[in-house]
Design an enzyme around this catalytic site. Structure first.
Site, PDB file in Angstrom:
ATOM      1  N   HIS A   1       1.079  -1.357  -0.088  1.00 50.01           N
ATOM      2  CA  HIS A   1      -0.032   0.096  -0.030  1.00 50.01           C
ATOM      3  C   HIS A   1       0.874   1.374  -0.015  1.00 50.01           C
ATOM      4  O   HIS A   1       1.122   1.862   1.269  1.00 50.01           O
ATOM      5  CB  HIS A   1      -0.660  -0.077   1.154  1.00 50.01           C
ATOM      6  CG  HIS A   1      -1.944  -1.078   1.199  1.00 50.01           C
ATOM      7  ND1 HIS A   1      -1.529  -2.452   1.584  1.00 50.01           N
ATOM      8  CD2 HIS A   1      -3.151  -1.099   1.193  1.00 50.01           C
ATOM      9  CE1 HIS A   1      -2.242  -3.197   1.477  1.00 50.01           C
ATOM     10  NE2 HIS A   1      -3.438  -2.555   1.101  1.00 50.01           N
TER      11      HIS A   1
ATOM     12  N   GLY B   1      -4.164  -4.016  11.321  1.00 52.40           N
ATOM     13  CA  GLY B   1      -4.681  -4.487   9.999  1.00 52.40           C
ATOM     14  C   GLY B   1      -6.264  -4.386  10.076  1.00 52.40           C
ATOM     15  O   GLY B   1      -6.493  -3.414   9.005  1.00 52.40           O
TER      16      GLY B   1
ATOM     17  N   HIS C   1      -3.688   3.616  -3.278  1.00 54.23           N
ATOM     18  CA  HIS C   1      -4.091   3.095  -1.930  1.00 54.23           C
ATOM     19  C   HIS C   1      -3.346   1.685  -1.969  1.00 54.23           C
ATOM     20  O   HIS C   1      -2.457   1.263  -1.190  1.00 54.23           O
ATOM     21  CB  HIS C   1      -5.656   3.006  -1.479  1.00 54.23           C
ATOM     22  CG  HIS C   1      -5.774   2.214  -0.463  1.00 54.23           C
ATOM     23  ND1 HIS C   1      -5.845   2.719   0.815  1.00 54.23           N
ATOM     24  CD2 HIS C   1      -5.857   0.823  -0.083  1.00 54.23           C
ATOM     25  CE1 HIS C   1      -6.331   1.813   1.664  1.00 54.23           C
ATOM     26  NE2 HIS C   1      -6.043   0.761   1.170  1.00 54.23           N
TER      27      HIS C   1
ATOM     28  N   HIS D   1     -31.602 -13.224  22.069  1.00 52.10           N
ATOM     29  CA  HIS D   1     -30.837 -13.459  23.251  1.00 52.10           C
ATOM     30  C   HIS D   1     -30.412 -14.887  23.547  1.00 52.10           C
ATOM     31  O   HIS D   1     -29.669 -14.973  24.471  1.00 52.10           O
ATOM     32  CB  HIS D   1     -31.448 -12.888  24.452  1.00 52.10           C
ATOM     33  CG  HIS D   1     -31.382 -11.321  24.340  1.00 52.10           C
ATOM     34  ND1 HIS D   1     -31.924 -10.367  23.483  1.00 52.10           N
ATOM     35  CD2 HIS D   1     -30.859 -10.222  25.254  1.00 52.10           C
ATOM     36  CE1 HIS D   1     -31.837  -9.220  23.580  1.00 52.10           C
ATOM     37  NE2 HIS D   1     -31.073  -9.067  24.899  1.00 52.10           N
TER      38      HIS D   1
ATOM     39  N   GLU E   1     -19.493  -3.915  23.275  1.00 47.98           N
ATOM     40  CA  GLU E   1     -18.752  -5.161  23.429  1.00 47.98           C
ATOM     41  C   GLU E   1     -17.631  -5.149  22.575  1.00 47.98           C
ATOM     42  O   GLU E   1     -16.389  -5.693  22.970  1.00 47.98           O
ATOM     43  CB  GLU E   1     -19.681  -6.100  23.072  1.00 47.98           C
ATOM     44  CG  GLU E   1     -20.858  -6.569  23.853  1.00 47.98           C
ATOM     45  CD  GLU E   1     -22.100  -5.571  23.590  1.00 47.98           C
ATOM     46  OE1 GLU E   1     -23.003  -5.654  24.262  1.00 47.98           O
ATOM     47  OE2 GLU E   1     -21.994  -4.492  22.882  1.00 47.98           O
TER      48      GLU E   1
END
Length: 658
Positions: free
Chosen positions: A26, A114, A259, A469, A407
């Site tokens: 890159h 990454g 890129h 759930h 989370e």
């Protein structure tokens, strides 16, 4: 050409040579961000090439991990043990210069990066760890006094985890976290404006950050001044927005086409010509090496020497604290763990999430460097310990971390805490929400970090909350991640063993799967045998069992009760508890055959979740391969056929086919 321009262009040219030689990489960000990293390493970052694991070094996280060629080039010039032949082996198998930076593989790499966004979250964990450790020890700034720097790109800040981390860092007022933003206004697919029009500066300010702006991303002096200002921020983390040009100096300058495109040799030559850099492939003038040696390397080595001298004085001034510091430097707490399971009386019955809380309380009594928390479900997962101080800007010594409803970032921040060293940590959530955390759990394994995941509400036994759930495939998902040991204890004794094994581990993550419903203490459950992954819990009465029933967690007592019903019908079964499939897989075949029996056709695995992977252990699997339902626990077990009577019927049907 002045020295700074020469050094920056050397970084750019060396990065291009690596990418061209590898025919992969890159170049765009290597050309745009080189001045940012040069200013940081030349003028500010404190680290020592001779000791890349020094605990009080500044940390640098390349959240935009695809800029790895730039970082490897910089580390080479700065004196780290990355010789030129390793730069020429960029992206080649087993080299020190893999496609994205890997912690523990290459000197000078503080974080595996990454997957975009995880870098800034791990950097947040590194900064949180530094602050907590400084508050944990008397005169802690003599032991821990450093900054965490992070380079992000436009892509990092589009990922949702970045906002979770930004918000958390802001509320925690992590003023030693400094983020350099390579704002080149391009993503892989095109201009940034195609996918984002937000005001990033206002976004960070709204989250409680200090924001600085560098109009010219090639102005090394302005970048350095901005970093100096950021280091003096008293109560906020800092974002430094550096306006750069992707692919700077190349034929693709300003275009997303630079890129991920490896330039041809001709395009590399043209870029070097445009930059005014007259040197050949992998040719670096000695003057550039001298610049890094006289600035970064000399500063870092002097600071390291001063730290070692200061450590000797600290040992005299605070002998007990020094011993604690030395003991936990590498996050090993194995000597602080209970040697046997706590004593549980006959007839004891408790949800394993409640047992987990009592075990955490025990650990806090013996492990002074333990910290952890949950994603806003502390009372449900039982990670809230009575009397435990919350970790806040006002109380950085606090042990309980309120991660909020974040989370993914929670897991990644905890990875950062462990990357720092000197602490042990755990995180808690409902098992079904492990999906939010999957990529960070995988990162724990890649980085070989001993993070302990506590997942409660482990099956359809969640009941009335319904299918959203009730985990079905999550247990299988966790078990398939290489390097993660997943424990699903059947009772409090096995739960204690799982805790001991998970916290004794220093090189791999573990997940402990906990029940919301009460589980009876099994008469013959074994604390020691959990370490083998599976063992015979109830032995057959005849010389050979008619069936071998294998189960984990709440399905173990179900198997035991089913065995009793079948015995009344003259059917003799063995019951095997398998709390950890990965540990069992690591046993020799003779032990595996002793536990499961050699007759594959006699084995039945009982588990209230996705059953595909369980055929590895048994010819017959009683599982749930649909989503759950909303209802009481008893009605759900009846509906899905997980009562002793219904399981016995299914087992009799299996026997009829043999």
């Amino acid at each position: 050409m002045n020295k700074d321009t020469l050094a920056v262009n050397a970084l750019r040219a060396l990065s291009l040579d690596m990418i061209c030689h590898a025919k992969s990489g890159h170049p765009g960000i290597a050309l745009s961000a080189a001045p940012l990293l040069y200013a940081l390493y030349k003028d500010h970052l404190n680290a020592a090439p001779s000791d890349s694991s020094w605990i009080d070094r500044d940390r640098f996280v390349l959240s935009a991990g695809h800029a790895s060629a730039l970082l490897y080039a910089l580390l080479h010039l700065a004196g780290y043990p990355i010789p030129m032949d390793q730069l020429k082996a960029f992206r080649k198998i087993d080299s020190l210069t893999p496609g994205h930076p890997e912690f523990g593989h290459t000197a000078g790499i503080d974080c595996t990066a990454g997957p975009l966004g995880q870098g800034i979250a791990q950097a947040t964990g590194l900064a949180l760890a530094e602050r907590h450790l400084r508050a944990l020890y008397p005169e802690g700034d003599r032991l821990f006094d450093h900054y965490t720097y992070c380079l992000v790109g436009d892509g990092c800040l589009e990922e949702g985890i970045s906002q979770e981390a930004i918000s958390f860092a802001g509320i925690q007022k992590l003023n030693r976290l400094i983020v350099l933003y390579d704002r080149n206004d391009c993503t892989l697919d095109g201009p940034l404006s195609d996918s984002s029009v937000e005001n990033v500066s206002l976004r960070f300010e709204a989250a409680g950050w200090n924001v600085l702006d560098v109009k010219d991303g090639n102005d090394v002096e302005s970048i350095s001044k901005a970093i100096a200002l950021a280091k003096n921020a008293k109560s906020k983390p800092t974002l430094i927005v550096c306006h750069t040009v992707i692919g700077y100096g190349s034929p693709y300058a300003g275009s997303h086409k630079s890129h991920g495109k490896a330039f041809s040799p001709e395009e590399v030559l043209q870029t070097k010509k445009n930059l005014g850099y007259p040197y050949g492939e992998f040719e670096i003038p000695q003057e550039v090496y001298d610049i890094f040696r006289e600035t970064f390397a000399e500063r870092g080595e002097k600071r390291l020497a001063a730290y070692k001298s200061g450590l000797a004085l600290y040992r005299k001034d605070h002998p007990e604290s020094y011993l604690q510091y030395e003991k936990y430097l590498h996050s090993d707490v194995s000597h602080d763990l209970f040697k046997a399971a706590p004593v549980y009386p006959e007839g004891f019955k408790e949800a394993s999430r409640d047992t987990s809380q009592s075990l955490l309380e025990l650990l806090y009594q013996s492990i002074p460097v333990l910290v952890g928390g949950s994603a806003d479900v502390a009372d449900s997962v039982k990670t809230r310990i009575p009397g435990l101080q919350d970790m806040t800007p006002e109380h950085p010594e606090g042990k309980n971390i309120r991660f909020g409803i974040r989370e993914f970032a929670m897991a990644s921040i905890a990875n950062g805490i462990l990357l720092h060293g000197g602490l042990r940590t755990y995180v808690g959530s409902f098992l079904v929400f492990a999906d939010y955390m999957k990529s960070a759990i995988r990162m724990s394994a890649l980085e070989r970090l001993p993070l302990v995941y506590l997942f409660s509400h482990d099956s359809i036994a969640v009941g009335e909350d319904g299918p959203t759930h009730e985990p079905i495939e999550q247990l299988t998902m966790l078990r398939t991640i290489p390097g993660v040991d997943v424990y699903r204890p059947c009772d409090s004794r096995e739960c204690a063993a799982s805790y001991r094994l998970a916290f004794a581990n220093t090189a791999n993550p573990s997940a402990i799967i906990l029940s919301r419903q009460a589980l009876p203490l099994e008469r013959l459950s074994s604390f020691d045998a959990v370490g083998k992954g599976a063992y015979v819990l109830e032995k057959e009465e005849k010389s050979q069992p008619d069936l071998v029933l294998v189960a984990s967690g709440s399905e173990v007592p179900l198997a035991v009760e089913t065995r009793k019903l079948l015995l009344e019908k003259g059917i003799d079964c063995r019951v095997v508890s398998m709390p950890c499939t990965s540990l069992f897989d690591r046993q020799d075949k003779s032990y595996q055959d002793d536990v499961l029996g050699k007759d594959y056709g006699r084995r039945v695995y009982i588990e209230m979740g996705k059953g595909d992977m369980l055929y590895k252990y048994a010819a017959h699997v009683l599982s749930i391969d649909t989503y759950g339902k909303s209802g009481s626990l008893s009605t759900l077990l009846e509906d899905f056929g997980f009562t002793p009577e219904k399981v016995a019927e299914k087992l009799l049907a299996i026997l009829e086919t043999r």
